[in-house]
Design a protein around this motif. Structure first.
Motif, PDB file in Angstrom:
ATOM      1  N   ALA A  29       0.833  -1.204   0.000  1.00  0.00           N
ATOM      2  CA  ALA A  29       0.000   0.000   0.000  1.00  0.00           C
ATOM      3  C   ALA A  29       0.869   1.256   0.000  1.00  0.00           C
ATOM      4  O   ALA A  29       0.603   2.208  -0.752  1.00  0.00           O
ATOM      5  CB  ALA A  29      -0.927  -0.006   1.203  1.00  0.00           C
ATOM      6  N   ASN A  30       1.894   1.268   0.828  1.00  0.00           N
ATOM      7  CA  ASN A  30       2.796   2.427   0.875  1.00  0.00           C
ATOM      8  C   ASN A  30       3.538   2.616  -0.446  1.00  0.00           C
ATOM      9  O   ASN A  30       3.754   3.750  -0.899  1.00  0.00           O
ATOM     10  CB  ASN A  30       3.796   2.270   2.019  1.00  0.00           C
ATOM     11  CG  ASN A  30       3.157   2.459   3.381  1.00  0.00           C
ATOM     12  OD1 ASN A  30       2.160   3.176   3.513  1.00  0.00           O
ATOM     13  ND2 ASN A  30       3.704   1.821   4.404  1.00  0.00           N
ATOM     14  N   ALA A  31       3.921   1.497  -1.069  1.00  0.00           N
ATOM     15  CA  ALA A  31       4.620   1.580  -2.352  1.00  0.00           C
ATOM     16  C   ALA A  31       3.705   2.170  -3.422  1.00  0.00           C
ATOM     17  O   ALA A  31       4.143   2.969  -4.251  1.00  0.00           O
ATOM     18  CB  ALA A  31       5.110   0.198  -2.769  1.00  0.00           C
ATOM     19  N   ILE A  32       2.439   1.800  -3.402  1.00  0.00           N
ATOM     20  CA  ILE A  32       1.477   2.348  -4.361  1.00  0.00           C
ATOM     21  C   ILE A  32       1.335   3.853  -4.165  1.00  0.00           C
ATOM     22  O   ILE A  32       1.333   4.630  -5.126  1.00  0.00           O
ATOM     23  CB  ILE A  32       0.110   1.653  -4.215  1.00  0.00           C
ATOM     24  CG1 ILE A  32       0.203   0.199  -4.686  1.00  0.00           C
ATOM     25  CG2 ILE A  32      -0.974   2.405  -5.017  1.00  0.00           C
ATOM     26  CD1 ILE A  32      -1.036  -0.627  -4.418  1.00  0.00           C
ATOM     27  N   LEU A  33       1.243   4.273  -2.900  1.00  0.00           N
ATOM     28  CA  LEU A  33       1.066   5.693  -2.603  1.00  0.00           C
ATOM     29  C   LEU A  33       2.274   6.527  -3.016  1.00  0.00           C
ATOM     30  O   LEU A  33       2.157   7.752  -3.167  1.00  0.00           O
ATOM     31  CB  LEU A  33       0.788   5.884  -1.110  1.00  0.00           C
ATOM     32  CG  LEU A  33      -0.577   5.369  -0.628  1.00  0.00           C
ATOM     33  CD1 LEU A  33      -0.632   5.357   0.900  1.00  0.00           C
ATOM     34  CD2 LEU A  33      -1.698   6.226  -1.195  1.00  0.00           C
ATOM     35  N   ASN A  34       3.407   5.879  -3.202  1.00  0.00           N
ATOM     36  CA  ASN A  34       4.630   6.603  -3.575  1.00  0.00           C
ATOM     37  C   ASN A  34       4.988   6.477  -5.055  1.00  0.00           C
ATOM     38  O   ASN A  34       6.072   6.898  -5.470  1.00  0.00           O
ATOM     39  CB  ASN A  34       5.799   6.120  -2.710  1.00  0.00           C
ATOM     40  CG  ASN A  34       5.751   6.692  -1.299  1.00  0.00           C
ATOM     41  OD1 ASN A  34       6.029   7.866  -1.075  1.00  0.00           O
ATOM     42  ND2 ASN A  34       5.369   5.858  -0.340  1.00  0.00           N
ATOM     43  N   LEU A  35       4.083   5.908  -5.842  1.00  0.00           N
ATOM     44  CA  LEU A  35       4.345   5.797  -7.278  1.00  0.00           C
ATOM     45  C   LEU A  35       4.275   7.162  -7.958  1.00  0.00           C
ATOM     46  O   LEU A  35       3.520   8.039  -7.532  1.00  0.00           O
ATOM     47  CB  LEU A  35       3.316   4.867  -7.925  1.00  0.00           C
ATOM     48  CG  LEU A  35       3.426   3.369  -7.621  1.00  0.00           C
ATOM     49  CD1 LEU A  35       2.228   2.630  -8.200  1.00  0.00           C
ATOM     50  CD2 LEU A  35       4.724   2.790  -8.185  1.00  0.00           C
ATOM     51  N   ASN A  36       5.044   7.318  -9.033  1.00  0.00           N
ATOM     52  CA  ASN A  36       4.923   8.521  -9.858  1.00  0.00           C
ATOM     53  C   ASN A  36       3.562   8.524 -10.552  1.00  0.00           C
ATOM     54  O   ASN A  36       3.020   7.470 -10.879  1.00  0.00           O
ATOM     55  CB  ASN A  36       6.027   8.552 -10.921  1.00  0.00           C
ATOM     56  CG  ASN A  36       7.383   8.803 -10.320  1.00  0.00           C
ATOM     57  OD1 ASN A  36       7.501   9.442  -9.276  1.00  0.00           O
ATOM     58  ND2 ASN A  36       8.426   8.294 -10.972  1.00  0.00           N
ATOM     59  N   GLY A  37       3.051   9.714 -10.783  1.00  0.00           N
ATOM     60  CA  GLY A  37       1.804   9.829 -11.512  1.00  0.00           C
ATOM     61  C   GLY A  37       0.583  10.029 -10.646  1.00  0.00           C
ATOM     62  O   GLY A  37      -0.527  10.124 -11.154  1.00  0.00           O
ATOM     63  N   ILE A  38       0.777  10.106  -9.325  1.00  0.00           N
ATOM     64  CA  ILE A  38      -0.347  10.332  -8.415  1.00  0.00           C
ATOM     65  C   ILE A  38      -0.443  11.822  -8.116  1.00  0.00           C
ATOM     66  O   ILE A  38       0.439  12.413  -7.493  1.00  0.00           O
ATOM     67  CB  ILE A  38      -0.185   9.521  -7.121  1.00  0.00           C
ATOM     68  CG1 ILE A  38      -0.206   8.027  -7.439  1.00  0.00           C
ATOM     69  CG2 ILE A  38      -1.293   9.879  -6.125  1.00  0.00           C
ATOM     70  CD1 ILE A  38       0.059   7.135  -6.251  1.00  0.00           C
ATOM     71  N   ALA A  39      -1.525  12.434  -8.587  1.00  0.00           N
ATOM     72  CA  ALA A  39      -1.713  13.868  -8.380  1.00  0.00           C
ATOM     73  C   ALA A  39      -2.249  14.168  -6.993  1.00  0.00           C
ATOM     74  O   ALA A  39      -1.959  15.206  -6.414  1.00  0.00           O
ATOM     75  CB  ALA A  39      -2.662  14.434  -9.430  1.00  0.00           C
ATOM     76  N   ASP A  40      -3.062  13.241  -6.461  1.00  0.00           N
ATOM     77  CA  ASP A  40      -3.668  13.482  -5.147  1.00  0.00           C
ATOM     78  C   ASP A  40      -4.144  12.151  -4.585  1.00  0.00           C
ATOM     79  O   ASP A  40      -4.473  11.230  -5.327  1.00  0.00           O
ATOM     80  CB  ASP A  40      -4.849  14.447  -5.270  1.00  0.00           C
ATOM     81  CG  ASP A  40      -5.296  15.012  -3.927  1.00  0.00           C
ATOM     82  OD1 ASP A  40      -4.556  14.837  -2.929  1.00  0.00           O
ATOM     83  OD2 ASP A  40      -6.376  15.623  -3.865  1.00  0.00           O
ATOM     84  N   VAL A  41      -4.149  12.062  -3.260  1.00  0.00           N
ATOM     85  CA  VAL A  41      -4.683  10.898  -2.558  1.00  0.00           C
ATOM     86  C   VAL A  41      -5.979  11.322  -1.889  1.00  0.00           C
ATOM     87  O   VAL A  41      -5.985  12.163  -1.002  1.00  0.00           O
ATOM     88  CB  VAL A  41      -3.685  10.354  -1.509  1.00  0.00           C
ATOM     89  CG1 VAL A  41      -4.304   9.165  -0.765  1.00  0.00           C
ATOM     90  CG2 VAL A  41      -2.380   9.943  -2.171  1.00  0.00           C
ATOM     91  N   LYS A  42      -7.082  10.735  -2.314  1.00  0.00           N
ATOM     92  CA  LYS A  42      -8.388  11.099  -1.774  1.00  0.00           C
ATOM     93  C   LYS A  42      -8.720  10.312  -0.512  1.00  0.00           C
ATOM     94  O   LYS A  42      -9.548  10.732   0.294  1.00  0.00           O
ATOM     95  CB  LYS A  42      -9.469  10.870  -2.838  1.00  0.00           C
ATOM     96  CG  LYS A  42      -9.261  11.708  -4.095  1.00  0.00           C
ATOM     97  CD  LYS A  42     -10.190  11.308  -5.225  1.00  0.00           C
ATOM     98  CE  LYS A  42     -11.635  11.687  -4.943  1.00  0.00           C
ATOM     99  NZ  LYS A  42     -12.494  11.387  -6.120  1.00  0.00           N
ATOM    100  N   GLY A  43      -8.102   9.153  -0.365  1.00  0.00           N
ATOM    101  CA  GLY A  43      -8.355   8.336   0.819  1.00  0.00           C
ATOM    102  C   GLY A  43      -7.520   7.077   0.770  1.00  0.00           C
ATOM    103  O   GLY A  43      -7.225   6.550  -0.301  1.00  0.00           O
ATOM    104  N   ALA A  44      -7.108   6.592   1.945  1.00  0.00           N
ATOM    105  CA  ALA A  44      -6.311   5.365   2.026  1.00  0.00           C
ATOM    106  C   ALA A  44      -6.719   4.611   3.290  1.00  0.00           C
ATOM    107  O   ALA A  44      -6.310   4.966   4.395  1.00  0.00           O
ATOM    108  CB  ALA A  44      -4.820   5.683   2.038  1.00  0.00           C
ATOM    109  N   GLY A  45      -7.549   3.573   3.105  1.00  0.00           N
ATOM    110  CA  GLY A  45      -8.003   2.763   4.228  1.00  0.00           C
ATOM    111  C   GLY A  45      -7.311   1.422   4.259  1.00  0.00           C
ATOM    112  O   GLY A  45      -6.266   1.224   3.623  1.00  0.00           O
ATOM    113  N   ASP A  46      -7.895   0.481   4.993  1.00  0.00           N
ATOM    114  CA  ASP A  46      -7.272  -0.829   5.164  1.00  0.00           C
ATOM    115  C   ASP A  46      -7.191  -1.612   3.859  1.00  0.00           C
ATOM    116  O   ASP A  46      -6.206  -2.312   3.609  1.00  0.00           O
ATOM    117  CB  ASP A  46      -8.061  -1.651   6.193  1.00  0.00           C
ATOM    118  CG  ASP A  46      -7.912  -1.086   7.606  1.00  0.00           C
ATOM    119  OD1 ASP A  46      -6.927  -0.358   7.842  1.00  0.00           O
ATOM    120  OD2 ASP A  46      -8.786  -1.358   8.445  1.00  0.00           O
ATOM    121  N   SER A  47      -8.230  -1.505   3.031  1.00  0.00           N
ATOM    122  CA  SER A  47      -8.248  -2.318   1.812  1.00  0.00           C
ATOM    123  C   SER A  47      -8.499  -1.510   0.549  1.00  0.00           C
ATOM    124  O   SER A  47      -8.481  -2.066  -0.544  1.00  0.00           O
ATOM    125  CB  SER A  47      -9.328  -3.397   1.927  1.00  0.00           C
ATOM    126  OG  SER A  47     -10.609  -2.810   2.085  1.00  0.00           O
TER     127      SER A  47
END
Length: 550
Positions: A134-152
């Motif tokens: 999950a953390n690796a996904i959140l740190n990928l290039n190409g993400i302009a914004d994170v709207k939410g990050a829960g357990d699944s």
């Protein structure tokens, strides 16, 4: 920048997305007219309050209205090709993360709908790797914004930096570009974004989650009812016997699920053949799966050629030779060339003299390939405008020299201004013309650009069926350009049932455009088409025989 962003009303920031509208003009209109949202800006423009302002005028006011309308269309849904480009790029990046077993596109992208609202991805990952992935996904290039990050579930906004190479929409023919917004559209696409939801689940749950979020909603409802009829509960977590699940929910209930290795296992437990994702729209696929009557859907390798393609003789950007060479490299054994006719000035339509000269060149190449034993040939046609009274845009003596004619409507203002009855009657007349072989992009729609003209395509297809039964070839085009995908997939099944051949055509205006055949195949699969339902799966000799007969 952060302070400016935080202290500026969201509506004013949203206005920056309107093509050609910069911060100075936005600030001026906010101060003088009191607008703070795009909706308010549209209201004052419609009320003619912008034109009198210094430095604006009526043209600027209309451009703002056009930009608002384009922005609205752009943000509502994205075309299939654009959605897949984002989705597949994101999928590849996630799949490369250590600990990910599999990452799969779901939702309308996987079902190959003609437009996509947002992206859904299902990621199979072991519980012990969940947080790290999950953390690796959140740190990928190409993400302009994170709207939410829960357990699944992770909700994101992707932008064009997701692509390893710079984003470009490629060659667009002038008629299509004008319909979707011209240079403003290209500007929006270059700085575009798309929403995405990622669901991380354990491997044993992944098939159920993938099936659930692939949909469609209507398909899932029928599947759930079929499970209930067998004493089972089907959801995103599993296929669970009622007697074992009790009042348990979610992953707790999933502990009692029947086991499957993949989605096919779910269908097997419900006494069904596996239903390809494209067919999951509740249009008869469950009954067909229950009776082992699902179609053997067409695939890209089944395509041996296509009829509707352009060269530099009209508005294409590649020569006849370049188009032929690319088709051969794609593994095709034939290619049809159908340049525009003279009436379509915007497309530099070819004169009769130039068209016939092109035919002589094609005949020369065909003789050379035949002498060399090369299994490739060109078919010579024209994309003829449909003129008043259902006439075609060349004399009969010219059309008789061609292998085929694609009859297409381009006078959209006129056709969209008439009613369904008049348009339908006009198309029936053009179908009756002996030279007409294929009815091109039969509604004239441009996805994200304009609605098609009103026409009763059921009546049109039935009329074409009568001709085919009488031995006269009349095929309907499934225009494979992702801007069109016209004939709509919902009508492909009807054409199939009537025995009307479908010509999947990329309407290519460049060598890159030939690859758009893939989008046409996606739509054809969604419309239940098999290779034998199309002209594309015929060999060159088979098609030549059919064209000579027709």
């Amino acid at each position: 920048w952060h302070d400016l962003h935080e202290n500026t009303p969201p509506g004013l920031i949203e206005m920056l997305g309107i093509p050609g509208l910069g911060p100075k003009r936005i600030k001026l209109m906010a101060e003088e007219l009191g607008v703070s949202t795009v909706a308010e800006l549209k209201e004052v423009a419609l009320d003619n309050q912008i034109a009198p302002m210094k430095g604006f005028g009526k043209k600027s006011q209309q451009r703002i209205l056009d930009g608002i309308e384009l922005l609205s269309r752009f943000r509502a849904r994205r075309r299939l090709d654009i959605g897949l480009r984002y989705g597949e790029a994101f999928q590849l990046k996630i799949a490369a993360i250590e600990g990910v077993h599999r990452a799969t596109l779901a939702g309308s992208a996987r079902r190959r709908k003609e437009t996509i609202g947002d992206l859904d991805l299902v990621v199979s990952v072991d519980q012990e790797d969940h947080e790290r992935v999950a953390n690796a996904i959140l740190n990928l290039n190409g993400i302009a914004d994170v709207k939410g990050a829960g357990d699944s579930k992770i909700s994101l906004i992707l932008d064009t930096t997701i692509f390893d190479e710079s984003f470009a929409v490629g060659h667009i023919d002038a008629n299509v570009l004008d319909a979707i917004g011209g240079d403003d559209y290209e500007q929006l696409e270059a700085g575009g974004t798309i929403d995405a939801q990622v669901r991380l689940v354990p491997p044993h749950v992944e098939p159920f989650t993938l099936a659930y979020f692939t949909g469609s909603k209507e398909h899932n409802i029928v599947m759930r009812q079929r499970a209930i009829d067998r004493g089972l509960k089907l959801n995103e977590f599993g296929l669970i016997p009622d007697a074992k699940a009790g009042d348990l929910k979610g992953m707790e209930a999933a502990a009692f699920s029947l086991t499957v290795d993949d989605e096919a296992g779910i269908y097997s437990h419900l006494d069904l053949a596996f239903v390809p994702p494209e067919l999951r729209e509740d249009t008869g696929e469950i009954d067909a799966a229950a009776n082992n009557a699902l179609p053997n859907l067409i695939e890209v390798p089944n395509v041996l050629g296509s009829l509707h393609n352009h060269t530099t003789l009209s508005d294409g950007e590649a020569s006849l030779e370049q188009m032929a060479d690319t088709a051969r490299k794609m593994g095709w054994t034939w290619l049809g060339i159908a340049d525009h006719s003279p009436t379509l000035k915007i497309a530099n339509g070819a004169s009769a003299e130039d068209l016939l000269a092109q035919g002589r060149t094609i005949a020369t190449y065909n003789r050379q390939w035949a002498d060399e034993g090369t299994d490739f040939r060109l078919f010579h046609g024209v994309e003829s405008d449909v003129l008043e009274g259902g006439r075609l845009d060349h004399p009969d003596e010219v059309l008789s020299e061609l292998d085929y004619v694609v009859a297409s409507v381009h006078a959209m203002t006129k056709w969209r201004g008439r009613d369904e009855v008049e348009n339908t009657e006009e198309l029936l007349r053009v179908i009756d013309r002996p030279a007409t072989t294929v009815l091109g992009h039969p509604t004239g729609r441009i996805l994200q650009g304009r609605e098609g003209y009103e026409v009763d395509l059921f009546a049109v297809l039935e009329h074409m069926a009568d001709h085919n039964e009488a031995g006269r070839l009349k095929a309907i085009e499934l225009n494979a350009s992702p801007y069109r995908l016209d004939l709509d997939w919902r009508l492909c099944k009807h054409a199939k049932g009537l025995g009307v051949p479908v010509a999947i055509n990329p309407d290519a205006h460049s060598i890159r455009g030939l690859s758009d055949i893939a989008y046409g195949v996606m739509a054809a699969r969604k419309g239940w088409l098999e290779p034998a339902d199309t002209l594309n799966a015929m060999s060159g000799a088979e098609l030549a025989s059919l064209l000579n007969r027709g």
